[in-house]
Design an enzyme around this catalytic site. Structure first.
Site, PDB file in Angstrom:
ATOM      1  CE  LYS A 177      -1.962   2.699   2.910  1.00 57.69           C
ATOM      2  NZ  LYS A 177      -1.830   3.946   2.111  1.00 57.69           N
ATOM      3  CD  GLU A 252      14.138   0.836   8.145  1.00 56.65           C
ATOM      4  OE1 GLU A 252      14.702   1.833   8.647  1.00 56.65           O
ATOM      5  OE2 GLU A 252      14.672  -0.271   8.063  1.00 56.65           O
ATOM      6  CB  CYS A 286      13.277   9.022   7.761  1.00 58.50           C
ATOM      7  SG  CYS A 286      14.205   8.078   6.555  1.00 58.50           S
ATOM      8  CD  GLU A 385      10.789  12.647  11.276  1.00 57.74           C
ATOM      9  OE1 GLU A 385       9.724  12.106  11.600  1.00 57.74           O
ATOM     10  OE2 GLU A 385      11.674  12.094  10.620  1.00 57.74           O
TER      11      GLU A 385
HETATM   12  P1  NAD Z   1       2.536   7.935   8.085  1.00 54.58           P
HETATM   13  O1  NAD Z   1       2.961   7.048   9.184  1.00 54.58           O
HETATM   14  O2  NAD Z   1       1.429   8.869   8.314  1.00 54.58           O
HETATM   15  O3  NAD Z   1       2.085   7.059   6.822  1.00 54.58           O
HETATM   16  C1  NAD Z   1       2.907   6.039   6.307  1.00 54.58           C
HETATM   17  C2  NAD Z   1       2.026   4.998   5.652  1.00 54.58           C
HETATM   18  O4  NAD Z   1       1.237   4.392   6.660  1.00 54.58           O
HETATM   19  C3  NAD Z   1       1.059   5.556   4.606  1.00 54.58           C
HETATM   20  O5  NAD Z   1       0.970   4.644   3.532  1.00 54.58           O
HETATM   21  C4  NAD Z   1      -0.247   5.593   5.363  1.00 54.58           C
HETATM   22  O6  NAD Z   1      -1.375   5.491   4.530  1.00 54.58           O
HETATM   23  C5  NAD Z   1      -0.119   4.356   6.240  1.00 54.58           C
HETATM   24  N1  NAD Z   1      -0.992   4.338   7.422  1.00 54.58           N
HETATM   25  C6  NAD Z   1      -1.487   5.378   8.126  1.00 54.58           C
HETATM   26  N2  NAD Z   1      -2.288   4.933   9.120  1.00 54.58           N
HETATM   27  C7  NAD Z   1      -2.281   3.572   9.064  1.00 54.58           C
HETATM   28  C8  NAD Z   1      -2.886   2.547   9.839  1.00 54.58           C
HETATM   29  N3  NAD Z   1      -3.691   2.795  10.861  1.00 54.58           N
HETATM   30  N4  NAD Z   1      -2.628   1.275   9.504  1.00 54.58           N
HETATM   31  C9  NAD Z   1      -1.822   0.968   8.476  1.00 54.58           C
HETATM   32  N5  NAD Z   1      -1.233   1.897   7.694  1.00 54.58           N
HETATM   33  C10 NAD Z   1      -1.448   3.186   7.982  1.00 54.58           C
HETATM   34  O7  NAD Z   1       3.847   8.646   7.602  1.00 54.58           O
HETATM   35  P2  NAD Z   1       4.021   9.685   6.417  1.00 54.58           P
HETATM   36  O8  NAD Z   1       3.467  10.978   6.894  1.00 54.58           O
HETATM   37  O9  NAD Z   1       3.543   9.120   5.133  1.00 54.58           O
HETATM   38  O10 NAD Z   1       5.609   9.733   6.293  1.00 54.58           O
HETATM   39  C11 NAD Z   1       6.383  10.528   7.085  1.00 54.58           C
HETATM   40  C12 NAD Z   1       7.055   9.734   8.193  1.00 54.58           C
HETATM   41  O11 NAD Z   1       7.747   8.603   7.683  1.00 54.58           O
HETATM   42  C13 NAD Z   1       8.093  10.552   8.914  1.00 54.58           C
HETATM   43  O12 NAD Z   1       7.934  10.429  10.301  1.00 54.58           O
HETATM   44  C14 NAD Z   1       9.414   9.930   8.495  1.00 54.58           C
HETATM   45  O13 NAD Z   1      10.454  10.070   9.375  1.00 54.58           O
HETATM   46  C15 NAD Z   1       9.063   8.526   8.235  1.00 54.58           C
HETATM   47  N6  NAD Z   1       9.976   7.923   7.266  1.00 54.58           N
HETATM   48  C16 NAD Z   1      10.923   7.056   7.696  1.00 54.58           C
HETATM   49  C17 NAD Z   1      11.833   6.501   6.799  1.00 54.58           C
HETATM   50  C18 NAD Z   1      12.900   5.528   7.257  1.00 54.58           C
HETATM   51  O14 NAD Z   1      13.513   4.889   6.432  1.00 54.58           O
HETATM   52  N7  NAD Z   1      13.156   5.395   8.525  1.00 54.58           N
HETATM   53  C19 NAD Z   1      11.734   6.817   5.449  1.00 54.58           C
HETATM   54  C20 NAD Z   1      10.750   7.696   5.035  1.00 54.58           C
HETATM   55  C21 NAD Z   1       9.867   8.245   5.961  1.00 54.58           C
END
Ligand code: NAD
Length: 491
Positions: A177, A252, A286, A385
């Protein structure tokens, strides 16, 4: 541009007909309407993946056979690299050269894991020397099963590749997804995989809301493994869901990574890497080194150069030549970053430059990159962050103080250090409590090397051989080899 879900080798509309709008962050215009999957669609996708794993033989193929599909996907991405990169710009906002780099990296990721899939054939088992010579034992690696992969919006295709490539190499089947904000290139990945002849059900892509489609994946009892990249709060939900069925899980998550610059560093070199560490991808990274600690002897000079160069960054639509900073990904993200800067100001920080909409832009989520100083150590701006082009800069006096400040975070994704003293950089690298350490640079990321965080930045490692391990179980097979009866009950 694709718009439907890709399930069991078919393009299908969501069962309940839901849709979501895809907005170009540079223009605020809707560029596509895509399917919003619900639990019903996810159920069909998981069952297709289950069938492809349990009955149709994807895990039974040799690593070399799976590698052929992975290489065909890599070539398929490369054949359309510019077109896919352009789509990434329209969807995410990043400058074209960055998107182009990401797409090339995504293709490289499929090639890399093709190589590791082949190695699985060459080294399928490890013989274990036991303390009892009546037995011989070996350990074999097997794919975990159906992987549910959920990814964020900051590197849409690349994050998809980081999950799908090792999972398929290992012999797992996948339900992916993408983030609801940026699903277009993941759908192109499905198209490329389809053209590569990937068997039906091996890769399924469901678009839609995290709270609906994402939640349905993590709750599905036939999913064996959850691989997630995203925010900490959603990471916690994923762990909780995984706990119920004891699913395998890798996370991650976010970071607030430090960059320590010592007094012997070349100022321009340091400014270059500090900027690369926080302004690349509009700071929506991130591992961004968002807390910069500079030795007091060079602090004023470095800060002045940083402000000067930051003010020169060309901001604009990612498709325009020479643009180095595009819009943030969404209105919500833009408002959150602005709020974080305002919060910092209220907490007593100084906004030394940027932090507001650039002149001449009345549409698009554009923000002038910001440098913050005097940021209180207990303020959100220092601790949380921000996920935008905002860097906090602070002076330090001693190495000990720098390490203490660097490690004083509940995150531990990355850390960087810059100095000409080879002994010192190794000592500081060893002292950092972080999963990724950069010496005399910040951010370069390699498919071959492990990626992941300490502390609240995650669990497990992606990329390299560690990424493959995420999708493998280890099975012990022990054989009794003597003719002598065991003789415990029957004497
Ligand atoms: P997010 O956690 O809001 O969303 C990430 C994914 O999770 C999306 O596909 C979203 O639809 C899904 N999601 C949301 N609620 C869910 C639920 N209840 N159940 C299952 N899936 C669900 O994060 P974001 O805003 O898309 O991305 C930003 C964050 O991601 C930042 O905190 C960043 O640090 C982190 N990030 C980490 C890395 C890494 O490698 N460590 C890389 C990129 C981003």
């Amino acid at each position: 541009m694709r718009s439907e879900l890709y399930i069991d080798g078919q393009w299908v509309k969501p069962i309940k007909g839901g849709t979501c709008e895809v907005i170009n962050p540079a223009t605020e215009e809707t560029i596509q309407t895509i399917g919003a999957a619900t639990a019903e669609d996810v159920d069909v996708a998981v069952k297709a993946a289950r069938r492809a794993f349990d009955k149709d033989g994807w895990p039974k193929l040799s690593g070399a056979q799976r590698a052929k599909y992975l290489r065909a996907i890599a070539n398929g991405i490369r054949a359309r690299q510019s077109e896919i990169a352009r789509l990434e710009v329209l969807d995410n906002g990043k400058p074209f050269p960055e998107a182009d780099w990401d797409i090339a990296d995504a293709a490289g990721c499929f090639d890399f894991y093709a190589g590791l899939a082949e190695q699985l054939d060459n080294n399928p088992q490890e013989t274990i020397v036991l303390s009892d010579d009546r037995f011989i034992s070996k350990a074999v690696k097997e794919p975990i099963g159906v992987a549910g992969a959920i990814i964020p919006w900051n590197y849409p295709l690349l994050m998809a590749a980081w999950k799908v490539a090792p999972a398929l190499a290992a012999g797992c089947t996948v339900v992916l997804k993408p983030a609801e904000l940026t699903s277009l290139t993941a759908l192109e990945l499905a198209a490329v995989a389809d053209e590569a002849g990937l068997p039906a059900g091996v890769l399924n892509i469901v678009t839609g809301a995290g709270s609906v489609a994402g939640q349905a994946i993590i709750d599905h009892q036939q999913v064996d493994k959850l691989a997630f990249t995203g925010s900490g709060p959603v990471g916690s939900k994923i762990m909780a869901a995984a706990a119920r069925d004891i699913k395998r899980v890798s996370l991650e998550l976010g970071g607030k990574s430090p960059f320590v610059v010592f007094e012997d560093a070349d100022i321009d070199e340091a400014v270059e890497w500090v900027m690369f560490g926080i302004f690349w991808n509009q700071g929506q990274v991130c591992s961004a080194t968002s807390r910069v600690l500079v030795h007091e002897a060079i602090y004023d000079r470095l800060l002045a150069r940083l402000i000067e160069e930051t003010n020169k960054i060309k901001i604009g639509n990612g498709l325009e030549e020479g643009v180095l900073l595009g819009p943030l990904v969404s209105k919500r993200q833009y408002e959150q970053v602005i709020a974080a800067i305002e919060g910092a100001r209220k907490a007593g920080a100084t906004v030394a430059c940027g932090g507001r909409r650039p002149d001449g832009f009345d549409k698009g989520y554009y923000l002038r990159p910001a440098v913050l100083t005097d940021v209180p150590l207990d303020s959100d701006a220092w601790v949380e962050e921000i996920f935008g082009p905002v860097v906090c800069v602070r002076p330090f006096k001693t190495e000990e103080e720098a390490i203490k400040l660097a490690n004083d975070s509940r995150f531990g994704l990355a850390a960087a250090v810059m100095s000409k003293d080879d002994v010192r950089v190794e000592r500081v690298a060893a002292a950092f409590r972080a999963g990724i350490v950069w010496i005399n640079c910040s951010q370069p990321t390699f498919t071959e090397a492990p990626w992941g965080g300490y502390k609240e930045s995650g669990i497990g490692r992606e990329l390299g051989r560690w990424g493959l391990e995420n999708y493998l179980e280890t099975k012990q097979i022990t054989r009794y080899i003597t003719d002598k009866p065991w003789g415990w009950y029957i004497k």
